[in-house]
Design a protein around this motif. Structure first.
Motif, PDB file in Angstrom:
ATOM      1  N   GLN A  44      53.664 -25.083 -27.168  1.00 24.53           N
ATOM      2  CA  GLN A  44      55.388 -25.672 -26.652  1.00 24.53           C
ATOM      3  C   GLN A  44      55.392 -25.885 -25.469  1.00 24.53           C
ATOM      4  O   GLN A  44      55.759 -27.062 -24.580  1.00 24.53           O
ATOM      5  CB  GLN A  44      56.416 -24.940 -27.636  1.00 24.53           C
ATOM      6  N   ASP A  92      56.602 -40.689 -26.183  1.00 29.85           N
ATOM      7  CA  ASP A  92      55.718 -39.868 -26.765  1.00 29.85           C
ATOM      8  C   ASP A  92      54.927 -38.714 -25.729  1.00 29.85           C
ATOM      9  O   ASP A  92      53.686 -38.760 -27.649  1.00 29.85           O
ATOM     10  CB  ASP A  92      55.340 -40.415 -28.523  1.00 29.85           C
ATOM     11  N   LEU A 105      54.018 -35.188 -27.829  1.00 34.14           N
ATOM     12  CA  LEU A 105      53.792 -35.198 -29.209  1.00 34.14           C
ATOM     13  C   LEU A 105      52.405 -35.523 -28.558  1.00 34.14           C
ATOM     14  O   LEU A 105      51.653 -34.825 -29.719  1.00 34.14           O
ATOM     15  CB  LEU A 105      54.404 -36.088 -30.325  1.00 34.14           C
ATOM     16  N   ARG A 106      51.302 -35.837 -27.914  1.00 35.57           N
ATOM     17  CA  ARG A 106      50.507 -36.413 -28.052  1.00 35.57           C
ATOM     18  C   ARG A 106      49.540 -35.288 -26.933  1.00 35.57           C
ATOM     19  O   ARG A 106      48.900 -34.857 -26.989  1.00 35.57           O
ATOM     20  CB  ARG A 106      50.907 -37.262 -26.935  1.00 35.57           C
ATOM     21  N   GLY A 116      51.612 -32.164 -27.316  1.00 33.02           N
ATOM     22  CA  GLY A 116      51.038 -30.899 -28.850  1.00 33.02           C
ATOM     23  C   GLY A 116      49.478 -31.500 -29.946  1.00 33.02           C
ATOM     24  O   GLY A 116      48.924 -30.416 -29.709  1.00 33.02           O
ATOM     25  N   LEU A 117      49.495 -33.098 -29.865  1.00 35.31           N
ATOM     26  CA  LEU A 117      47.979 -33.015 -30.773  1.00 35.31           C
ATOM     27  C   LEU A 117      47.176 -32.403 -30.153  1.00 35.31           C
ATOM     28  O   LEU A 117      46.065 -31.892 -30.555  1.00 35.31           O
ATOM     29  CB  LEU A 117      48.347 -34.516 -31.160  1.00 35.31           C
ATOM     30  N   ILE A 124      40.186 -36.535 -25.910  1.00 30.74           N
ATOM     31  CA  ILE A 124      41.685 -35.470 -24.873  1.00 30.74           C
ATOM     32  C   ILE A 124      42.201 -36.683 -24.255  1.00 30.74           C
ATOM     33  O   ILE A 124      44.072 -37.194 -24.603  1.00 30.74           O
ATOM     34  CB  ILE A 124      41.271 -34.409 -24.792  1.00 30.74           C
ATOM     35  N   GLN A 159      41.715 -39.573 -24.228  1.00 27.78           N
ATOM     36  CA  GLN A 159      42.532 -40.940 -25.549  1.00 27.78           C
ATOM     37  C   GLN A 159      43.609 -40.925 -25.972  1.00 27.78           C
ATOM     38  O   GLN A 159      45.104 -41.013 -25.915  1.00 27.78           O
ATOM     39  CB  GLN A 159      41.678 -41.135 -26.769  1.00 27.78           C
ATOM     40  N   VAL A 160      44.156 -39.214 -25.957  1.00 28.96           N
ATOM     41  CA  VAL A 160      45.535 -38.816 -27.503  1.00 28.96           C
ATOM     42  C   VAL A 160      46.448 -38.464 -25.596  1.00 28.96           C
ATOM     43  O   VAL A 160      48.033 -39.389 -25.963  1.00 28.96           O
ATOM     44  CB  VAL A 160      45.537 -37.143 -27.753  1.00 28.96           C
ATOM     45  N   GLN A 176      44.823 -45.242 -24.003  1.00 31.31           N
ATOM     46  CA  GLN A 176      44.332 -46.627 -23.523  1.00 31.31           C
ATOM     47  C   GLN A 176      45.134 -47.936 -24.180  1.00 31.31           C
ATOM     48  O   GLN A 176      45.545 -47.848 -25.249  1.00 31.31           O
ATOM     49  CB  GLN A 176      42.667 -46.570 -23.513  1.00 31.31           C
ATOM     50  N   ILE A 211      44.916 -29.496 -36.283  1.00 31.26           N
ATOM     51  CA  ILE A 211      46.048 -30.094 -36.248  1.00 31.26           C
ATOM     52  C   ILE A 211      47.277 -29.850 -37.838  1.00 31.26           C
ATOM     53  O   ILE A 211      48.253 -29.415 -37.635  1.00 31.26           O
ATOM     54  CB  ILE A 211      46.106 -32.134 -36.441  1.00 31.26           C
ATOM     55  N   VAL A 233      54.626 -26.027 -35.702  1.00 34.02           N
ATOM     56  CA  VAL A 233      55.041 -26.546 -34.342  1.00 34.02           C
ATOM     57  C   VAL A 233      55.765 -27.263 -34.878  1.00 34.02           C
ATOM     58  O   VAL A 233      55.376 -28.830 -35.224  1.00 34.02           O
ATOM     59  CB  VAL A 233      54.004 -26.837 -33.684  1.00 34.02           C
ATOM     60  N   LEU A 248      57.580 -29.894 -33.165  1.00 31.99           N
ATOM     61  CA  LEU A 248      57.271 -31.210 -32.876  1.00 31.99           C
ATOM     62  C   LEU A 248      56.365 -31.940 -33.689  1.00 31.99           C
ATOM     63  O   LEU A 248      56.254 -33.229 -34.440  1.00 31.99           O
ATOM     64  CB  LEU A 248      56.720 -31.474 -31.651  1.00 31.99           C
ATOM     65  N   LEU A 249      55.990 -30.972 -34.747  1.00 30.10           N
ATOM     66  CA  LEU A 249      54.454 -31.526 -35.076  1.00 30.10           C
ATOM     67  C   LEU A 249      54.753 -31.784 -36.677  1.00 30.10           C
ATOM     68  O   LEU A 249      54.215 -32.613 -36.689  1.00 30.10           O
ATOM     69  CB  LEU A 249      53.089 -30.804 -34.965  1.00 30.10           C
ATOM     70  N   ILE A 270      47.840 -42.204 -32.926  1.00 31.96           N
ATOM     71  CA  ILE A 270      47.671 -41.561 -31.908  1.00 31.96           C
ATOM     72  C   ILE A 270      46.105 -40.820 -32.010  1.00 31.96           C
ATOM     73  O   ILE A 270      45.595 -40.710 -31.402  1.00 31.96           O
ATOM     74  CB  ILE A 270      48.554 -40.347 -31.762  1.00 31.96           C
ATOM     75  N   ALA A 288      41.097 -41.213 -31.139  1.00 31.26           N
ATOM     76  CA  ALA A 288      40.411 -40.234 -30.202  1.00 31.26           C
ATOM     77  C   ALA A 288      39.055 -39.427 -31.657  1.00 31.26           C
ATOM     78  O   ALA A 288      38.809 -39.076 -30.738  1.00 31.26           O
ATOM     79  CB  ALA A 288      41.777 -39.069 -30.162  1.00 31.26           C
TER      80      ALA A 288
END
Lengths: 202, 202
Positions: free
Chosen positions: A135, A149, A152-153, A155-156, A192, A194-195, A199, B164, B173, B175-176, B187, B191
């Motif tokens: 978090q 977002d 969220l990105r 966190g992923l 990473i 990219q996440v 792009q 993930i 988590v 948000l996920l 998203i 990647a």
DNA sequence: GAATTATCTCAACGACTGTTGAGTTTAATG
DNA sequence: CATTAAACTCAACAGTCGTTGAGATAATTC
């Protein structure tokens, strides 16, 4: 009735001996290597050449001992926060290097993280720690990013990197263990990136 | 001395009753929800309305019961293998969807995977299972890809996706957990695509 | 030295675990 | 019905665990 305003402390002073630190070191190593359940207080006490009840007197319970072990050194947290800040250009690479170095650095820094990771499945406190750990990455990402977002990105990305570290250091997938850091960075960093910084379609 | 060539079986026949299946179902649910250590044979037996020693007679030990639970249905494995095969164009999206759907599908398919994931830290058999699970992804990737490090790339992608899923289904988590599948695919897929099929520098 | 407080030792409790063995009931065969 | 083998029950063993309490030892102050 209380006559103890500015009472003078008498008797033996606590903490002069380094035994407590020895117990903490032994516990940190055990929790990182064997996980929460498999680590017994008797075993930690034996590693520190101390009686088991001594461990219980210093830290009041197994859970509190584990909590003391998981207290992440602030330097490691700062390392993560600074990695997320800064220009977007090489953000992916910086973040990837921060995660890999944190889990492969000196035992004093990597062991609390390993203990947290191993304990996250069976111990609620460790799970909460890891949850907040991801978090807080989210928050850093939300500050830096512009997209709605962004949290969220971030966190992923954090979850992906934790997955890679888990595969290397806990599951022990041979090919991932054998790969050296630079090779990993070369493959992971663009993904990473990219996440975190999507792009435009091309 | 052995007079048992084509001996006729006598007495009560095994497996006619569905009690064994009830025990397996209860064990699968418990191992997936509570993990290996926290799941006790007595608890599984209670869930299946059976005595604990009955569980021991069907499956010889807790480890063998756990192994029976982790036996992943072949349909799920085929789903992964077919996801890795095929054209490179939308490989990332196919793989991401395969992982997410496998862990969010019907309990009969997702629970063995959850049990494997939760047990991988404390149980050596589960750890080996997960290791081979990722390894088999490596093999599929090595077949499809052309680059010399295709196997490593497939393993890294698999680790990322496991990370993930772990964050969503085990660590929880918020948000996920709240994010819906399509958002995640949008998203993550690019990647993963980047990891599996590296883009030329631009 | 007396008082006070912390460190440390020893032994044990109570709960829980996986596992076992003996015995009972039930189905399937001759 | 007699026999065989499986399904099932009951009680207990042996081990480990976190935790506790009483008491011994050591350091610090008056």
């Amino acid at each position: 009735m209380k006559q103890s305003v500015a009472k003078v402390r008498r008797g033996r002073r606590p903490g002069t001996n380094s035994t407590q630190q020895a117990v903490l070191d032994a516990a940190r190593a055990r929790f990182a290597r064997d996980g929460f359940t498999a680590t017994t207080i008797r075993r930690v006490a034996a590693d520190a050449d101390v009686d088991a009840s001594q461990v219980m007197q210093f830290f009041r319970s197994k859970d509190e001992l584990f909590a003391a072990v998981m207290a992440i050194p602030s330097t490691a947290l700062d390392l993560f926060n600074t990695a997320f800040e800064g220009p977007d250009e090489h953000l992916g690479e910086r973040v990837v290097r921060a995660y890999l170095s944190a889990w492969e650095g000196a035992p004093e820094q990597s062991e609390p993280l390993m203990a947290m990771l191993r304990g996250a499945i069976v111990n609620e406190q460790a799970s909460e720690h890891l949850r907040e750990f991801i978090q807080s990455r989210l928050m850093s990402g939300a500050q830096a990013g512009t997209a709605p977002d962004a949290a969220l990105r971030a966190g992923l990305a954090s979850s992906m990197l934790v997955g890679i570290v888990t595969s290397r250091r806990i599951i022990g997938v041979p090919l991932l263990v054998a790969a050296d850091t630079e090779t990993l960075v070369g493959i992971i960093a663009p993904a990473i990136q990219q996440v975190l910084v999507p792009q435009p379609a091309f």
